[in-house]
Design an enzyme around this catalytic site. Sequence first.
Site, PDB file in Angstrom:
ATOM      1  N   LYS A  78       0.850  -1.199   0.000  1.00 27.33           N
ATOM      2  CA  LYS A  78       0.000   0.000   0.000  1.00 27.33           C
ATOM      3  C   LYS A  78       0.885   1.248   0.000  1.00 27.33           C
ATOM      4  O   LYS A  78       1.895   1.293   0.708  1.00 27.33           O
ATOM      5  CB  LYS A  78      -0.889  -0.031   1.251  1.00 27.33           C
ATOM      6  CG  LYS A  78      -1.936   1.071   1.322  1.00 27.33           C
ATOM      7  CD  LYS A  78      -2.796   0.904   2.583  1.00 27.33           C
ATOM      8  CE  LYS A  78      -3.877   1.960   2.701  1.00 27.33           C
ATOM      9  NZ  LYS A  78      -4.685   1.808   3.943  1.00 27.33           N
ATOM     10  N   SER A 153      -9.694   1.773   3.051  1.00 29.96           N
ATOM     11  CA  SER A 153      -8.861   2.547   2.160  1.00 29.96           C
ATOM     12  C   SER A 153      -7.828   1.739   1.385  1.00 29.96           C
ATOM     13  O   SER A 153      -7.289   2.228   0.402  1.00 29.96           O
ATOM     14  CB  SER A 153      -8.135   3.626   2.962  1.00 29.96           C
ATOM     15  OG  SER A 153      -7.237   3.042   3.889  1.00 29.96           O
ATOM     16  N   SER A 177      -9.811  -0.536   7.262  1.00 30.04           N
ATOM     17  CA  SER A 177      -9.239  -0.440   5.911  1.00 30.04           C
ATOM     18  C   SER A 177      -8.541  -1.681   5.377  1.00 30.04           C
ATOM     19  O   SER A 177      -8.166  -1.705   4.212  1.00 30.04           O
ATOM     20  CB  SER A 177      -8.259   0.727   5.831  1.00 30.04           C
ATOM     21  OG  SER A 177      -8.982   1.919   5.698  1.00 30.04           O
TER      22      SER A 177
END
Length: 485
Positions: A78, A153, A177
């Site tokens: 990420k 997210s 997330s």
Amino acid sequence: MTLHTQTIHELRAQLRRSKVSAREVTQALLDRIAALDRKLKAYIWLNRDDALAQAEAIDRTGAAKDGKPLAGVPIAIKDLINVEGQPCTCASKILQGYVAPYDAFVIRQLREAGAVLLGRTNMDEFAMGSSTENSSWGVTRNPWDLERIPGGSSGGSAAAVAADEAIAAIGTDTGGSIRQPAALCGCVGLKPTYGRVSRYGLVAFASSLDQIGPFTKDVEDCAILLGVLAGHDVKDSTSVAQAVPDYTRALGKSVKGLRVGIPKEYFIAGTDREVAAAVRGAIQKLQSLGAEIVELSLPHTEYAVAVYYLIATAEASANLARFDGVRYGLRVAGDDPIEMYRRTRGAGFGPEVKRRIILGTYALSAGYYDAYYLKAQKARTLIRRDFEKAFEKCDVIVTPTSPTAAFKAGEKMDDPLQMYLSDVFTLSVNLAGICGISIPCGFTTRPKLPIGLQIMGKPFGEEMILRVAHAYEQATEWHLQRPNL
Ligand code: GLN
């Protein structure tokens, strides 16, 4: 044999016996990404040449045979975890041009384990969101339905794993997330106990809630990857000096006699009918496997969303103060420093990040601190105590991960509250500092979209949630289904 569809444990066996080379595996993933990612947009940056070089080094040194747990396994990261020499934008314009000067703790762990770092995945800006739509790079698509969002997210990480564009991925979870996008994309995602994984090198959103964790195709891979990420680190004072168990030892054990708690506050109106039915079915399955079902109550659940959006925004407003045009990334010139800060932050942050900074600054400001921030902290303690009491009566708590399956892109963008509510079932785990995992437990019909089951555990109870998750997974076939891409 298709290499990109393999799990970590499958690949590992082949790499050890030299049935395939690490280079071939990495090339297969790069080919898959080249073929698909134009429509999915899971990645925002690829580490093409360096990934192949890393794989070749693994082949040359025979790291797979040395038993390194991830030797030659391509992993996606990420875009808010620092990898030396790579961009780290947090999907924000304000970090355009920033190159990370060092490796995060988890990146060092991954390198040591022999992982190949494939590239950086899309996310909501600074991890604020539930759909990956708050990204300055554009929206990631859900592999099961390209009109829909992958959750957020960490949407890019979830989509990459679900679409076989990575063997596994790393994400972060501040309020859901990892678990929510894992649920919406049909993969496995685990949020470790606060303190289990070092946050050193992670760009902070809300420091008392953030944890890094794995996205994988099955529970066994999740146990393997968690074992690599976890550990004490002197550079993160909140990481806990507790030995990291071999999480794979938790697998393959029966759930007979285990007590599975079902909190009544999580089975409420507002949850999609098919989601509720799938979760009820999963509970019955656990019961048929010998678990004892215990009804219980987490009475302060109704405050979780409000408490989270006070604490997370307060911490974010402080953490994001460092992006001022002086030290990192973007700078928009102004006549004096104040003007320069204003212009830089005005141009660099997107609307959701601004909303959070304003909310958080307000909650912390003189005169409002006691009414909002302090009160939220007290309510947070009550939420944590709810869990302490509940875990006296059960070994794990089972709930839906998210009240709905993946929604359409654009559907909730004009209504922040609706967006915030997609994390109602995940936020409390972060507020209490405990651990949670989401695993596939069914699909909606028309369209066919994955549904996630959340299993929550006590602090440092990762082995227990992995055990229950694995027993359920082995008795079902949801995790074997793949999107039609
Ligand atoms: N969706 C939640 C938020 O927007 C949680 C995000 C996260 O876990 N990083 O804050």
